[in-house]
Scaffold this active site. Structure first.
Site, short mmCIF file in Angstrom:
data_model
loop_
_atom_site.label_atom_id
_atom_site.label_comp_id
_atom_site.label_asym_id
_atom_site.label_seq_id
_atom_site.Cartn_x
_atom_site.Cartn_y
_atom_site.Cartn_z
N CYS B 88 -6.20 -0.58 -9.17
CA CYS B 88 -5.25 -0.91 -8.11
C CYS B 88 -5.04 -2.41 -7.96
O CYS B 88 -4.18 -2.84 -7.20
CB CYS B 88 -5.72 -0.32 -6.79
N CYS B 215 -4.79 9.28 4.46
CA CYS B 215 -4.49 8.95 3.07
C CYS B 215 -3.14 8.25 2.98
O CYS B 215 -2.20 8.61 3.69
CB CYS B 215 -4.45 10.22 2.23
N LYS B 341 -0.54 2.70 3.43
CA LYS B 341 -0.41 3.91 4.23
C LYS B 341 1.06 4.32 4.37
O LYS B 341 1.40 5.48 4.14
CB LYS B 341 -1.04 3.71 5.61
N HIS B 345 2.33 3.32 -2.12
CA HIS B 345 1.36 2.78 -3.08
C HIS B 345 1.71 3.11 -4.54
O HIS B 345 1.08 3.93 -5.16
CB HIS B 345 -0.04 3.30 -2.73
#
Lengths: 488, 401
Positions: B88, B215, B341, B345
């Site tokens: 990431c 998530c 969030k 992403h």
């Protein structure tokens, strides 16, 4: 003196009440109601004949030197590999020696366990071997709503044969071998094919076992009255009793066939019943063991004084006591892959297994062996060339270190609904071993709501995956949280 | 003696696509969209770019290997383009490549672009990674997913501080609620609906104790930056320069999961942030950092990260969170643009997307969510798992700050 120097047993913790089968399937074949009493043992979805064999073998080798074994014989008709020594998987899981060791699979017959035992004992008597571990294990898939589904349970048992500290002396054997077929499983077939029960009962169990025992008595000159327990498998209750009558023994001398508590464990069952008998035996007791399958092996043992000081294995009694009811017939059906449920696209990933990696890392992957640093004493897994302790970083200065027999404590965990799993949620976490070392592992034999940080775990060798495309079963170790009971 | 990166490189242009389920756009469309905005912002010609770095993570289900996809999509003039992948942190790694190239004097103007096209795999969540973790690891590592890996941190954190898991969950719910509130204000965010703490707490469970709203979104998107030296930036007529104050990376070495670790903090973040503050000349981050975009892949990650950035005291993140310290009007607003969030992403783009928000804020171009006179913005990525990860921390700020 030659004989048994240790025993071990493993009955998987799930038990399926036969009434559950009846409630779900009697509409299809009402005859199953005739044997609806008791319960059968059911392997978890990540267990098979090999993984249960490892459990029974570890149990049997409690306090014994696994490096001293000359051979490991594995008896089963439900082995995952037709060509790759299944006993070799068990032997590697036990971290046995490789050089100077000769392992073998005994298969294709319900009496393969006793045949392996006779072979082991004969080689020890002949002075060719000192210590042979014989493991019998079975995990049969059965069609729904069949008598086989009702009768068969899953389990494994192990007997260690040798010369020192014998707890039951071998007093001789006798075999009958004939091509009698009560049931069979054709090569490549999923399920057993059986002939009518009258044939199995009257001409099979009911005739062959008494005749073989008679032959044994004639050969050895022993008398049936000398024996304190006569142990023979037969899942037909009436026939089991009838054999005792035919042999002229009191019914309490006939070892219970365990239909009520776990069902018939196939190739493992003569050993499972025998270990159950040994667990209750006193010095001087004589035990007669007979198996059944294309004939019959008969073996006699006399229990020695050493049995008084013998303890350690969980055995059959111990594993029967670790019982959780599997209340869902659907879950049982899914565990045995009898019904198709969707794992989702995430579950489709199917990389092949690198056989070179598996060979190079066999101690890591199958034996759960890590290392202990010679300089700082840190146990660590997996083994890497440089010590994990940042204040040490010694390079390649390690001793081999086994984690399989170590208890551990849960440090963190989760239950993951996103992971592709046959039994979601996938529970896993970080555990720290007593004595040092830690790692992240899948957990098994637990419910998420039972797991807590700080709970103890034990290690268990399990089936990790089955590569359906290539027919390869992969194994690894999982942590078993020491939960009480359950609500599966 | 190394002097660090502080004020050696300026950002002269940035671009970022709307993140989301961009069903009709491929990685090439997303890259071009971000690049056009960036190039216009920088006010230069494409052929003035001398080198480029591309960040992407799941190459096998995304753009494939090598940097060719960026070179071809942007029709770059046969310059050097390097693809970087570091979980990431891939986007921030691309930025680091470009910034270091300029700082070294190897080139004058460099491009960093990150992209991830995740919604071509046919299922929710990140791509399954068992076949991408190496031939040995696939034979033994736990059957983990990203939410499961981070969920464990919540049990470890609760155990370490003797907290009721429900109190930790309440603070986690506030984390998500706050990011949703910020996402509402951002037209480029993937998820733009406000939620309440109760909604977060009552959502279906994904991995104990994380629910759906703990998530982050899984999105498609791209973001990029053009960097040069402050001198060249000034010669191009740029004013109110935004420059790089710190760029730090820290990777696990296996001690967390195989030796010693409390299971309640990120070893790497703690180290990278300390180094970043030193590089940037920041002595009291709680007072000096104006705003943050951290790697809130999961609410618990953000909660614990507040402590590893040394802004909340150990064990005090839940209290600071519940006090609103990280809310838009709090002491150090966090996830001002909605965060992973709600902004979303797309892995390879995320690090650059975070810098994009800091850059907009520093230039006073952040619209409805504009903060008052920010000086330093911190971004943070965490790739991998709490016990084994890649962490990047970047700080950018006003050049004269």
């Amino acid at each position: 003196m030659v004989g048994i120097t240790s025993y071990g047993g493993y009955i998987p913790r799930y038990r399926l009440s036969r009434m559950t089968v009846v409630q779900n399937m009697a509409w299809y074949f009402p005859v199953i109601m005739a044997v609806a009493g008791g319960e059968k043992s059911v392997a978890n979805w990540d267990e098979d004949a090999v993984s249960m064999a490892v459990a029974a073998a570890y149990d049997c080798m409690t306090g014994k030197d696994r490096k001293a074994l000359d051979s490991l014989y594995l008896a089963s008709t439900t082995l995952p590999f037709a060509d790759r020594l299944n006993a070799g998987i068990v032997a590697t899981a036990l971290n046995m020696k490789e050089a100077g060791v000769s392992n073998a699979d005994f298969s294709a017959c319900m009496k393969a366990g006793t045949t392996a035992a006779i072979s082991a004992l004969e080689s020890i008597e002949a002075g060719k071997k000192d210590s042979v571990l014989v493991v019998a294990s079975e995990q049969r898939r059965t069609k729904m709503a069949t008598m086989f589904e009702m009768f068969f349970g899953d389990g494994a048992a192990a007997l260690l044969f040798g010369k020192d500290d014998v707890i039951a002396e071998f007093k001789g054997s006798y075999s009958v071998s004939c091509d009698f077929i009560d049931h069979y499983k054709g090569s490549g077939k999923e399920f057993d094919y059986g002939w009518e029960e009258r044939w199995q009962r009257d001409i099979g169990y009911g005739k062959i076992i008494p005749e073989a025992i008679a032959g044994f008595l004639t050969k050895t000159g022993m008398k049936i009255e000398e024996f304190d327990k006569v142990i023979y498998p037969c899942y037909f209750g009436g026939t089991h009793k009838g054999i005792a009558k035919k042999l002229g023994i009191d019914k309490e001398k006939a070892q219970n066939n365990m239909h009520a508590v776990c069902g018939d464990t196939g190739t493992a069952h003569p050993f499972v019943m025998f270990v159950a008998a040994l667990e209750e035996a006193k010095p001087g007791d004589k035990l007669l063991l007979a198996s059944f399958g294309q004939g019959c092996d008969v073996m006699a043992f006399e229990v020695t004084d050493k049995i008084k000081d013998f303890n350690g294995p969980i055995g059959i009694k111990g594993s029967l006591a670790k019982r959780v009811e599997l209340a869902s017939y659907q879950k049982f059906s899914k565990f045995r892959n009898l019904i198709a449920a969707d794992l989702g696209i995430r579950g489709e990933a199917n990389p092949n297994t690198s056989l070179t990696v598996l060979w190079r890392k066999r101690k890591m992957l199958l034996s759960l062996v890590g290392v202990k640093c010679k300089k700082c004493g840190t146990p660590q897994y997996p083994a890497m060339p440089i010590c994990v302790n940042p204040d040490c970083c010694a390079i390649n200065e390690f001793d081999e270190y086994e984690f399989a027999d170590k208890e551990a404590t849960i440090l963190m965990f989760t239950g993951d609904m996103l992971s592709a799993s046959v039994d979601p949620p996938a529970v896993y976490g970080l555990i720290g071993y007593d004595g040092g070392g830690r790692t992240m592992l899948d957990f098994t034999d637990c419910e998420l709501n039972q797991v807590k940080v700080g709970m103890k775990t034990k290690m268990s060798f399990r089936k990790r995956y089955f590569d359906e495309m290539r027919g390869f079963t992969g194994y690894f170790w999982k942590a078993v949280p020491q939960v009480e009971g359950g609500d599966a | 003696m190394a002097t660090g990166i502080r004020d050696k490189v300026a950002i002269i242009g940035m671009g970022c696509t709307r993140f989301g389920e961009r069903w009709n756009d491929g990685a090439e469309d997303l890259m071009v969209e971000a690049f056009q905005e960036c190039l216009a912002d920088a006010g230069i010609e494409k052929n003035e770019i001398q080198a480029a770095w591309l960040g992407s993570c799941f190459d096998e289900v995304n753009i494939g290997k090598s940097a060719l996809p960026a070179s071809m999509a942007l029709r770059l003039p046969n310059i050097s383009v390097t693809r970087v992948e570091n979980y990431c942190a891939s986007g921030t790694e691309a930025f680091r490549g470009a910034v270091y190239a300029v700082a070294s004097g190897a080139c004058d103007i460099a491009l960093a672009i990150g992209v991830e096209k995740l919604k071509d795999i046919g299922y929710g969540g990140l791509p399954e990674f068992s076949s991408a973790m190496g031939m040995l690891n696939q034979l033994w590592m736990a059957n983990m997913t990203a939410p499961g890996g981070f969920a464990m941190l919540a049990t470890g954190y609760a155990a370490k501080y003797g907290l009721d898991i429900n109190d930790v969950k309440r603070a986690m719910a506030h984390v998500s609620m706050k990011s949703h509130a910020n996402g509402v204000l951002n037209p480029k965010a993937h998820l733009r609906r406000a939620v309440t703490e109760e909604q977060v707490l009552n959502a279906p469970q994904i991995a104990y104790p994380l629910g759906l709203f703990d998530c982050c979104g899984v999105s498609d998107g791209s973001a990029c930056a053009i960097v040069t030296t402050p001198e060249i930036a000034k010669s191009l007529g740029k004013k109110d320069l935004v420059s790089v104050k710190a760029l730090q990376l820290s990777l696990s070495n296996g001690t967390e999961f195989a030796y010693k670790w409390d299971g309640a903090h990120f070893v790497t973040t703690s180290k990278a942030s300390t180094a970043a503050y030193e590089e940037a000349g920041i002595t009291n981050p709680r007072e000096e950092i104006s705003m943050m975009e951290v790697h809130d892949c999961f609410s618990i990650t953000e909660l614990v990260t507040m402590e590893d950035l040394h802004i909340s005291e150990r064990g005090q993140a839940p209290k600071d969170i519940m006090d609103g310290f990280y809310d838009l009007d709090g002491g150090v607003p966090c996830q001002v643009d909605g965060g992973l969030k709600c902004f979303g992403h797309p892995i390879g783009a995320s690090g650059l997307r975070m810098l994009y928000e800091m850059y907009l804020q520093l230039h006073g171009r952040a619209g409805d969510r504009q903060l008052k006179d920010p000086k330093f913005g911190l971004t943070h990525n965490l790739g991998g798992f709490p016990f084994m990860n890649v962490c990047s921390v970047a700080i950018i700020g006003k050049h004269d700050a």
